[in-house]
Design a protein around this motif. Sequence first.
Motif, PDB file in Angstrom:
ATOM      1  N   GLY A 333       0.821  -1.201   0.000  1.00 61.69           N
ATOM      2  CA  GLY A 333       0.000   0.000   0.000  1.00 61.69           C
ATOM      3  C   GLY A 333       0.860   1.258   0.000  1.00 61.69           C
ATOM      4  O   GLY A 333       2.097   1.209  -0.069  1.00 61.69           O
ATOM      5  N   THR A 334       0.181   2.388   0.068  1.00 57.62           N
ATOM      6  CA  THR A 334       0.901   3.673   0.142  1.00 57.62           C
ATOM      7  C   THR A 334       0.962   4.113   1.593  1.00 57.62           C
ATOM      8  O   THR A 334      -0.061   4.154   2.293  1.00 57.62           O
ATOM      9  CB  THR A 334       0.186   4.737  -0.697  1.00 57.62           C
ATOM     10  N   TYR A 335       2.157   4.478   2.008  1.00 58.81           N
ATOM     11  CA  TYR A 335       2.392   4.908   3.391  1.00 58.81           C
ATOM     12  C   TYR A 335       2.865   6.372   3.380  1.00 58.81           C
ATOM     13  O   TYR A 335       3.662   6.776   2.520  1.00 58.81           O
ATOM     14  CB  TYR A 335       3.420   4.007   4.083  1.00 58.81           C
ATOM     15  N   TYR A 336       2.346   7.104   4.335  1.00 61.18           N
ATOM     16  CA  TYR A 336       2.664   8.541   4.404  1.00 61.18           C
ATOM     17  C   TYR A 336       3.466   8.837   5.665  1.00 61.18           C
ATOM     18  O   TYR A 336       3.123   8.373   6.761  1.00 61.18           O
ATOM     19  CB  TYR A 336       1.385   9.370   4.413  1.00 61.18           C
ATOM     20  N   LEU A 337       4.506   9.656   5.456  1.00 67.05           N
ATOM     21  CA  LEU A 337       5.329  10.097   6.586  1.00 67.05           C
ATOM     22  C   LEU A 337       5.108  11.599   6.794  1.00 67.05           C
ATOM     23  O   LEU A 337       5.393  12.402   5.903  1.00 67.05           O
ATOM     24  CB  LEU A 337       6.815   9.816   6.327  1.00 67.05           C
ATOM     25  N   LEU A 338       4.596  11.952   7.978  1.00 66.77           N
ATOM     26  CA  LEU A 338       4.434  13.358   8.362  1.00 66.77           C
ATOM     27  C   LEU A 338       5.611  13.740   9.260  1.00 66.77           C
ATOM     28  O   LEU A 338       5.829  13.103  10.291  1.00 66.77           O
ATOM     29  CB  LEU A 338       3.119  13.563   9.117  1.00 66.77           C
ATOM     30  N   VAL A 339       6.339  14.780   8.863  1.00 66.81           N
ATOM     31  CA  VAL A 339       7.451  15.288   9.667  1.00 66.81           C
ATOM     32  C   VAL A 339       7.070  16.690  10.144  1.00 66.81           C
ATOM     33  O   VAL A 339       6.753  17.569   9.322  1.00 66.81           O
ATOM     34  CB  VAL A 339       8.761  15.331   8.850  1.00 66.81           C
ATOM     35  N   GLU A 340       7.095  16.860  11.453  1.00 62.76           N
ATOM     36  CA  GLU A 340       6.707  18.164  12.031  1.00 62.76           C
ATOM     37  C   GLU A 340       7.853  18.748  12.850  1.00 62.76           C
ATOM     38  O   GLU A 340       8.472  18.056  13.660  1.00 62.76           O
ATOM     39  CB  GLU A 340       5.472  18.009  12.913  1.00 62.76           C
ATOM     40  N   ASN A 341       8.109  20.065  12.633  1.00 62.50           N
ATOM     41  CA  ASN A 341       9.055  20.810  13.464  1.00 62.50           C
ATOM     42  C   ASN A 341       8.307  21.169  14.742  1.00 62.50           C
ATOM     43  O   ASN A 341       7.367  21.962  14.730  1.00 62.50           O
ATOM     44  CB  ASN A 341       9.516  22.079  12.739  1.00 62.50           C
ATOM     45  N   THR A 342       8.715  20.587  15.858  1.00 67.90           N
ATOM     46  CA  THR A 342       7.969  20.783  17.105  1.00 67.90           C
ATOM     47  C   THR A 342       8.067  22.214  17.628  1.00 67.90           C
ATOM     48  O   THR A 342       7.248  22.634  18.451  1.00 67.90           O
ATOM     49  CB  THR A 342       8.476  19.818  18.188  1.00 67.90           C
ATOM     50  N   PHE A 343       9.064  22.996  17.165  1.00 72.52           N
ATOM     51  CA  PHE A 343       9.205  24.386  17.623  1.00 72.52           C
ATOM     52  C   PHE A 343       8.259  25.319  16.874  1.00 72.52           C
ATOM     53  O   PHE A 343       7.606  26.185  17.469  1.00 72.52           O
ATOM     54  CB  PHE A 343      10.654  24.848  17.449  1.00 72.52           C
ATOM     55  N   THR A 344       8.142  25.104  15.565  1.00 68.57           N
ATOM     56  CA  THR A 344       7.330  26.017  14.759  1.00 68.57           C
ATOM     57  C   THR A 344       5.957  25.459  14.424  1.00 68.57           C
ATOM     58  O   THR A 344       5.077  26.209  14.004  1.00 68.57           O
ATOM     59  CB  THR A 344       8.050  26.350  13.443  1.00 68.57           C
ATOM     60  N   GLY A 345       5.794  24.117  14.567  1.00 69.56           N
ATOM     61  CA  GLY A 345       4.537  23.506  14.166  1.00 69.56           C
ATOM     62  C   GLY A 345       4.407  23.300  12.674  1.00 69.56           C
ATOM     63  O   GLY A 345       3.369  22.830  12.195  1.00 69.56           O
ATOM     64  N   CYS A 346       5.433  23.672  11.921  1.00 70.90           N
ATOM     65  CA  CYS A 346       5.386  23.466  10.477  1.00 70.90           C
ATOM     66  C   CYS A 346       5.654  21.988  10.162  1.00 70.90           C
ATOM     67  O   CYS A 346       6.443  21.322  10.858  1.00 70.90           O
ATOM     68  CB  CYS A 346       6.418  24.347   9.781  1.00 70.90           C
ATOM     69  N   ASN A 347       4.997  21.475   9.101  1.00 71.94           N
ATOM     70  CA  ASN A 347       5.162  20.052   8.790  1.00 71.94           C
ATOM     71  C   ASN A 347       5.240  19.843   7.288  1.00 71.94           C
ATOM     72  O   ASN A 347       4.929  20.739   6.484  1.00 71.94           O
ATOM     73  CB  ASN A 347       4.024  19.230   9.400  1.00 71.94           C
TER      74      ASN A 347
END
Length: 370
Positions: A333-347
Motif C-alpha cells: 500500500g501507500t504509506y505517508y510520513l508526516l514530519v513536524e518541526n515541534t518548535f514552529t509547528g510546520c510540517n
Amino acid sequence: LLVTDLGNGCQAQDDVVVGESRTAPAVDPGPAMTLTCVDPRLHLDGSNSDQGAGFTYEWQTQDGNILEDGHTLRPLVDQAGVYELRVTNTSNGCSNAATVAVDADFRMPRVLISGPPMLNCERTTVDLDGTASDSGSGFSFFWRDLDGGGTLVNDNTLAPSTSSTGRYELVVIDENNGCRDSASVTVRDTMVNIVADPGAAPLITCSVPSVRLDGSGSTAGIDIIYQWSTNNGQIDGPSDQAAINVSAPGAYQLLVRDTFTRCESVAEVMVASDTEAPMAEAGPDKTLDCSTAEVVLEGSGAAANGGALRFEWSGPCVLTGATTAAATVNCGGTYYLLVENTFTGCNALDSVVVFQDTDVPEAVISAPDT
C-alpha cells in the motif's frame, strides 16, 4: 521847636527834619514747580526778591509741607500746594507777600502683561505680550529675567519671545515724570519624558500565526494615547491600544503621545517569522514477497532551524515505529510520513509505496513418456 524861659522871657529855637520810608520790599516766590518721581522734593526759588541784611523771609502754606529752610529764599518742600513768601524790610517794617503753586505728578505708567501659555513639546517658544502697557512718545521700557538663565528674543519690543521657563518682568517708565512701574509673569512648561516600549519581539510560526505586541510597559495615564503602525506587516483589529495582535512579519512602530503636554515617543519592534516546512523523506519504495513478510520504511527529516522533529507514519499495516523515522509494515500500500518541526509547528508530508509480490508460482509436472 521853640523853647521860652518864663523867668526872663528869653527864647531859643531849633528844628528837625522827619523823612518818609513806606516802600514795600520786592517779593518773587519763583516759578510754579511740579513734584515728580524724579524730583519728589523741590527747592522753591525766591532769589528774585529783595535781599540783604535788612530783610527777613518767611514761607507759609496751608496745604503743602515745608521740610526745611522755611526762613530762607530756597525752602525745601515735598507736597503739592500753595506756598506764600513774605519778605519784611526790617528798616521800615514794611512787608510784602506773594504765592506760588506747586503741583505733583506721580502718576504711574500702566503695565499689563497677558498670561503666556505653557511651554510643551510642541510649543517650544511663547510670546510675552505687554502691548496693553503705556507706550509711545514719552514712555520707555525694558524687560529683565528675574531668575537668570533665560533668553528673551526681541526684548526691545513689548512682545518678546522666550523658550525658557522662569519669571520675566516688564518695566515701563514715564519719561515726563520719571515714574516707573512693573509687572511680571511666570513662564512654565509641562514637558515630561514619554516612554514608548513595544515589548519583546515575538515569533510568528505555523502553530502561532498571530502574535500579540504588548506596549503596556510604556507611559500610561489619562492623557496618554497609543498608535501602532506598520509599512510591511499586518495589524489585526484596533491599532490604538497599548497591546495589539499582528499576523505578519515586519517592523511595527508604537507611538505614545501625551495629549496635554504634546510630548511623544516612538519605538519599533521587529516581528520575525519561521514558517518554513521541514524536509520529509519517506524513503525508497519497498516490496513484500513470500520470503519477506515485512519491511522497514526508511524515513528521514530535517529542520532548517535545527528544531526537534516529530515523525508520524500512516498507512494500511504499520506494525511498529509509527512515531519514528523508520516504521515496520507488513502489507502493501501507500504509506505517508508526516514530519513536524515541534518548535514552529510546520510540517511536511512524503509518501512511499510498498509493493506486494505474493503470487504463488505455478508448478507443472509433465507426465512421463510411456
